[in-house]
Design an enzyme around this catalytic site. Sequence first.
Site, PDB file in Angstrom:
ATOM      1  N   HIS A   1       0.905  -1.149  -0.138  1.00 11.23           N
ATOM      2  CA  HIS A   1      -0.076  -0.192  -0.094  1.00 11.23           C
ATOM      3  C   HIS A   1       0.833   1.279  -0.107  1.00 11.23           C
ATOM      4  CE1 HIS A   1      -2.184   3.392   2.465  1.00 11.23           C
ATOM      5  NE2 HIS A   1      -2.887   2.964   1.101  1.00 11.23           N
ATOM      6  N   SER A   2       0.548   2.193  -0.963  1.00  9.93           N
ATOM      7  CA  SER A   2       1.297   3.362  -0.724  1.00  9.93           C
ATOM      8  C   SER A   2       2.703   3.463  -1.086  1.00  9.93           C
ATOM      9  CB  SER A   2       0.805   4.234   0.459  1.00  9.93           C
ATOM     10  OG  SER A   2       1.186   5.703   0.232  1.00  9.93           O
ATOM     11  N   MET A   3       3.508   3.932   0.101  1.00  4.78           N
ATOM     12  CA  MET A   3       5.067   3.941  -0.060  1.00  4.78           C
ATOM     13  C   MET A   3       5.239   2.643  -0.454  1.00  4.78           C
ATOM     14  SD  MET A   3       7.455   4.310   3.277  1.00  4.78           S
ATOM     15  CE  MET A   3       6.667   2.829   3.801  1.00  4.78           C
TER      16      MET A   3
ATOM     17  N   ILE B   1       2.750   3.396  -4.959  1.00  2.00           N
ATOM     18  CA  ILE B   1       3.653   4.214  -5.818  1.00  2.00           C
ATOM     19  C   ILE B   1       4.376   2.978  -6.496  1.00  2.00           C
ATOM     20  CG2 ILE B   1       6.089   5.199  -5.595  1.00  2.00           C
ATOM     21  CD1 ILE B   1       3.738   7.284  -4.912  1.00  2.00           C
TER      22      ILE B   1
ATOM     23  N   HIS C   1      -7.616   6.875   0.501  1.00  2.82           N
ATOM     24  CA  HIS C   1      -6.169   6.346   0.383  1.00  2.82           C
ATOM     25  C   HIS C   1      -6.152   5.137   1.725  1.00  2.82           C
ATOM     26  CE1 HIS C   1      -2.182   6.563  -0.547  1.00  2.82           C
ATOM     27  NE2 HIS C   1      -1.657   6.486   0.670  1.00  2.82           N
TER      28      HIS C   1
END
Length: 233
Positions: free
Chosen positions: A74-76, A101, A215
Amino acid sequence: MSTYILIHGAFQGKWCWEKVKYSLEQKNHHVIAVDLPGSGEDMTPPQEVTLKSYTDKVIAVLEKVDSPVILVGHSMAGVVISQVAEYLPEKIQRLVYVSAIVPQNGQSLQDIMGDGGPKAIFNKTEKTLTLIDEYIVNEFFNECSEEDATAARRKMRPQPVLPFNGKVVLTEKNFGRVPCIYIETTKDHAIPVEAQREMYRQNSFDDVFSIDADHAPFFSQPENLTKYLHDIS
């Protein structure tokens, strides 16, 4: 059934996956959620945490699993799972990026995000970022229930910054052979869906799923997120 390894994004910990982990386990999957170094319940000093610290932690988990896994970031953590796939492609059945990302070879998270990251205060001594409280709900949990958003805010920790500068090394021979799935979040304020689409269109993804979530789809849309993760298996 499948084995899932779930990797959280910045400021968070494995706690963010609790609902999805439970739901996948109810479908008879084996699920491992990981606290990255310096996050969640892991007490590694933040100034010692690097991208290599992250990848070493995930690799140690992977090496204890007998069969190839579905590695979810997830995300980073999109940066983390990409680099792990370069090191151990044979251990990964699929990579799944959740509002994450997607780096290109030679890029760091800082290269991709620039100054467009969340509003946070930098601690020079500890090498951390601490989110400014008044922006947390709007940027991360804008579609979540008040109960989930409040609980998450209490658990969030300062984020080590050194991993943001770690540049990935990705090759077609290793990373390029692992099937990739993207799950976009259309109401995301932290990484707007337009930015997500720009990243995944630069890569060869086998499939893209869309959730009308913020998010934190593991809180705001856990049923839909679980459904897609289960279908991927």
